[in-house]
Design a protein around this motif. Structure first.
Motif, PDB file in Angstrom:
ATOM      1  N   HIS A 235     -19.918 -25.408 -11.419  1.00 40.03           N
ATOM      2  CA  HIS A 235     -20.530 -24.244 -12.073  1.00 40.03           C
ATOM      3  C   HIS A 235     -19.529 -23.592 -13.018  1.00 40.03           C
TER       4      HIS A 235
ATOM      5  N   THR B 269     -35.331 -22.404 -16.010  1.00 38.39           N
ATOM      6  CA  THR B 269     -35.413 -21.114 -15.314  1.00 38.39           C
ATOM      7  C   THR B 269     -34.082 -20.385 -15.382  1.00 38.39           C
ATOM      8  N   ALA B 270     -33.001 -21.124 -15.158  1.00 43.14           N
ATOM      9  CA  ALA B 270     -31.664 -20.523 -15.211  1.00 43.14           C
ATOM     10  C   ALA B 270     -31.346 -20.006 -16.609  1.00 43.14           C
TER      11      ALA B 270
ATOM     12  N   GLN C 198     -33.283 -16.795 -17.255  1.00 42.75           N
ATOM     13  CA  GLN C 198     -32.642 -15.683 -16.540  1.00 42.75           C
ATOM     14  C   GLN C 198     -31.371 -15.255 -17.258  1.00 42.75           C
ATOM     15  N   GLN C 199     -30.608 -16.219 -17.731  1.00 37.71           N
ATOM     16  CA  GLN C 199     -29.383 -15.911 -18.455  1.00 37.71           C
ATOM     17  C   GLN C 199     -29.697 -15.145 -19.738  1.00 37.71           C
TER      18      GLN C 199
ATOM     19  N   THR D 211     -25.951 -17.004 -12.424  1.00 36.11           N
ATOM     20  CA  THR D 211     -26.151 -17.446 -11.038  1.00 36.11           C
ATOM     21  C   THR D 211     -27.297 -18.440 -10.907  1.00 36.11           C
ATOM     22  N   GLY D 212     -28.300 -18.358 -11.763  1.00 33.07           N
ATOM     23  CA  GLY D 212     -29.428 -19.284 -11.657  1.00 33.07           C
ATOM     24  C   GLY D 212     -29.032 -20.729 -11.863  1.00 33.07           C
ATOM     25  N   HIS D 213     -27.907 -20.962 -12.504  1.00 26.50           N
ATOM     26  CA  HIS D 213     -27.478 -22.333 -12.770  1.00 26.50           C
ATOM     27  C   HIS D 213     -26.986 -23.048 -11.520  1.00 26.50           C
TER      28      HIS D 213
ATOM     29  N   ASP E 119     -28.555 -23.630  -8.906  1.00 31.78           N
ATOM     30  CA  ASP E 119     -29.616 -24.469  -8.325  1.00 31.78           C
ATOM     31  C   ASP E 119     -29.583 -25.884  -8.886  1.00 31.78           C
TER      32      ASP E 119
END
Length: 376
Positions: A261, A316-317, A320-321, A328-330, A332
């Motif tokens: 990450h 989705t990530a 959100q970004q 943080t969504g990344h 997943d």
């Protein structure tokens, strides 16, 4: 162009090994198109002729011969154009008094440049005998003769183990990914382009030669495939590394997720933003394209269902970004790809290297093992 008696007596350098061992600054007077195709890490392109000059003079040479080509060259590179080019060489020579200049074969272009520089400034700047062609041939010879002298150890580990950071903490190492400007995976592309194959080979040969000259024959390499992005490892080195002992570094899964990450998301975003001059919006757009494009490269290997699943997580990530700035969504999709895609692939690859597996342990244990192998 006829050379003056002073021009004929200007210094010539033939010791190519010392040029590269000492990281000698090099003034490349070839045309820009030649420089882009291949050069050396310490070289700067300040051409005698630009690409248009070179093209026109080359055509004249084919049609009417050398004398006519030289005459055209003197017409095109004269007056203010000539003065500006000599001024640029002078600035380089004064900034790098221990440097050299070269053209393709060490012939007419470098001799003219050397003479003009001397006539205008009094600086007797050395030219390289044989020019670029001789230096390139010398480095290709190093790629054949140096690898068999090495005692390499291969650093291996699952994706996200932090192998590159670990590798760079040693003096006795060659960072092939840094030389190739690529992390060596589907997500390995950098915001800046890879070097040409020639430039990669030149830089690699110089590093290998310097390590060997310092007596550093025991060297650490990261576990790489034959190809690193669009580039390929030279055959002699790759074959030597393919038989070398392997040290396997073991890292907990969640730590690997954190490392991945950081490197592929946080650091990747920062790199794309930097390339776009600090423009966060442009950096985010380029970063998003890089992530989605990298994922699509492995669509066939992932299979349709897993690819769609990972792509949905990634989109989705990114949404959100874009809305919150949060990364943080990344986690997943990073976790999903590491455990569901990269780990099974790594297990298959390492199974074919069991006969070469010399050590396996934590980073601290691997470091101690390498120290005992003479790698510091």
């Amino acid at each position: 162009m006829p050379l003056s008696s002073a021009g004929k007596n200007l210094p010539v350098v033939a010791d190519l090994q010392t040029l590269f061992l000492q990281d000698t600054p090099m003034l490349d007077v070839r045309a820009p198109i030649e420089f882009r195709e291949g050069a050396f890490p310490s070289s700067a392109n300040l051409p005698l002729m630009d690409d248009a000059d070179r093209d026109a003079i080359g055509k004249r040479y084919k049609q009417l011969g050398q004398d006519a080509a030289i005459e055209l060259g003197l017409q095109r590179v004269s007056g203010g154009i000539k003065a500006s080019r000599v001024n640029a060489w002078e600035a380089f020579a004064r900034q790098h008094p221990a440097g050299v200049l070269y053209c393709f074969r060490g012939g007419l272009r470098s001799r003219i440049s050397q003479q003009w520089l001397y006539e205008q400034t009094g600086i007797a700047y050395p030219r390289v005998q044989g020019g670029y062609k001789a230096m390139r041939r010398f480095l290709l010879e190093q790629l054949e003769t140096v690898p068999p002298q090495l005692q390499p150890v291969i650093l291996s580990g699952r994706t996200g183990s932090g192998k590159t950071r670990f590798l760079r903490s040693f003096h006795q190492q060659i960072d092939l990914e840094a030389l190739a400007n690529h992390r060596g995976s589907a997500f390995g592309a950098q915001p800046t382009p890879q070097p040409t194959q020639i430039n990669f080979e030149n830089a690699l040969a110089i590093q290998l030669m310097r390590k060997c000259h310092r007596g550093q024959r025991a060297l650490l390499f990261e576990d790489e495939s034959r190809r690193i992005g669009s580039l390929h490892n030279p055959d002699t080195l790759f074959n030597i590394l393919s038989d070398a002992p392997v040290a396997l570094m073991q890292i907990a899964d969640e730590e690997r997720v954190e490392i991945s990450h950081q490197e592929y998301v946080a650091d990747g975003l920062a790199a794309f933003t930097k390339v776009h001059g600090g423009d966060s919006e442009a950096g985010f757009i380029a970063f998003s394209g890089y992530l989605l494009g990298s994922l699509d490269k492995i669509q066939r290997r992932l299979g349709g269902m897993r690819h769609q699943q990972a792509r949905k997580m990634m989109q989705t990530a990114l949404r959100q970004q874009a809305m919150t700035g949060s990364l943080t969504g990344h986690y997943d999709w990073v976790r999903f790809l590491l455990l569901d895609y990269y780990d099974p692939m790594y297990d298959y690859q390492i199974s074919g290297k069991q006969g070469r597996l010399a050590f396996s342990g934590s980073p601290a244990e691997v470091r101690e093992y390498l120290r005992n192998q003479g790698i510091t």
